[in-house]
Design a protein around this motif. Structure first.
Motif, PDB file in Angstrom:
ATOM      1  N   GLN A   1      -2.722  55.982  55.991  1.00 18.93           N
ATOM      2  CA  GLN A   1      -3.979  55.359  56.384  1.00 18.93           C
ATOM      3  C   GLN A   1      -3.714  54.161  57.288  1.00 18.93           C
TER       4      GLN A   1
ATOM      5  N   SER B   1      -7.694  58.134  57.714  1.00 21.19           N
ATOM      6  CA  SER B   1      -6.651  58.680  56.851  1.00 21.19           C
ATOM      7  C   SER B   1      -6.283  60.093  57.285  1.00 21.19           C
TER       8      SER B   1
ATOM      9  N   TYR C   1     -12.114  56.034  55.110  1.00 23.38           N
ATOM     10  CA  TYR C   1     -12.153  55.302  53.844  1.00 23.38           C
ATOM     11  C   TYR C   1     -12.769  53.920  54.018  1.00 23.38           C
TER      12      TYR C   1
ATOM     13  N   TRP D   1     -14.997  57.418  50.367  1.00 21.75           N
ATOM     14  CA  TRP D   1     -14.398  58.212  51.436  1.00 21.75           C
ATOM     15  C   TRP D   1     -15.345  59.320  51.860  1.00 21.75           C
TER      16      TRP D   1
END
Length: 259
Positions: free
Chosen positions: A118, A108, A83, A74
């Protein structure tokens, strides 16, 4: 009495001189700046991490061996992040390429102190060149449930409109300052049938495992463990019809590390 008078006569002038010669103590001044001029305590800046939660070798009761990975990376800030998630497996000595369980790119947003919402795109299937993979959109609720259960719950819709779901939960039980026992649960299923991907409607797979992890450092921790999995419902019927087992037990040896 006369002695007392003499002490008073001498003491009062001395006390007066002491008071007059003391340095003046200034009253505290209020020179505080208004709030809008306060400096930032720490400048916000993006950061990131690459975590291999599982990189392991496994051997099953079917005398099959494989190497599996579960990776998460991430980049971003406290509220918004990008991510990259990947899970897959390569069965050894079968002459086939690796099986990509999922490869997902997600945006996200932190929606509560412990949960991120997400959404993104993903693909799954063989890593062979020109293989026909399943492409999908994914919506995930990722975070920490009460009592510190780490969870990743996902809903996926592929190009044909087939809907599948998965639930992953794990818990780190601290044994010492550097060792942990980690139970893990995985459940997968589908809301619609997708014969092209051997995925009937219903809950299809249950997998339970436990791993003992020892941290050689905060960034590097080898582990060993065991797992048990079972196919359920119509998925189990399909496997029995093909003469395959519906349960599997295995031992794993691996490492968890992050950068």
């Amino acid at each position: 009495m006369s002695k007392m008078k003499r002490w008073i006569a001498v003491g009062l002038p001395v006390a007066g001189i002491f008071v007059l010669t003391m340095p003046a103590v200034a009253a505290p001044s209020d020179d505080r700046q208004p709030e809008e001029k306060w400096p930032e305590p720490m400048a916000a800046h993006p950061t990131g991490q690459v975590l291999f939660d599982r990189l392991e070798f496994s051997h099953t009761d079917r005398d099959e061996s494989s190497v599996a990975w579960d990776m998460l990376a991430w980049y971003g800030g406290d509220r918004n992040r990008l991510y990259l998630k990947s899970e897959g497996e390569n069965r050894l000595d079968d002459g086939k390429p690796s099986d990509l369980h999922s490869l997902e790119v997600l945006g996200s947003r932190l929606v509560s102190p412990f949960w991120e919402l997400q959404a993104g795109l993903g693909t799954a299937g063989s890593t062979a060149s020109g293989a026909d993979r399943e492409n999908y959109v994914v919506l995930s609720l990722f975070g920490t449930a009460p009592y510190r259960f780490e969870m990743d719950n996902a809903l996926r819709i592929n190009e044909d409109g087939d809907v599948s779901f998965s639930l992953e939960a794990e818990y780190d039980l601290r044994l010492t300052q550097i060792s942990y026992l980690q139970p893990r649960l995985e459940v997968s299923g589908a809301l619609t049938e997708a014969e092209d991907f051997d995925r009937p409607r219903g809950i299809n797979q249950l997998r339970l495992g436990v791993r003992y992890r020892y941290e050689l450092s905060r960034e590097f921790a080898p582990y060993l463990g065991v797992y048990w999995s079972r196919s359920l419902g119509q998925k189990a019927d399909w496997l029995r019809g093909a003469g395959e087992d519906v349960t599997e037990t295995g031992v794993v040896v691996g490492v968890r590390f992050w950068l």
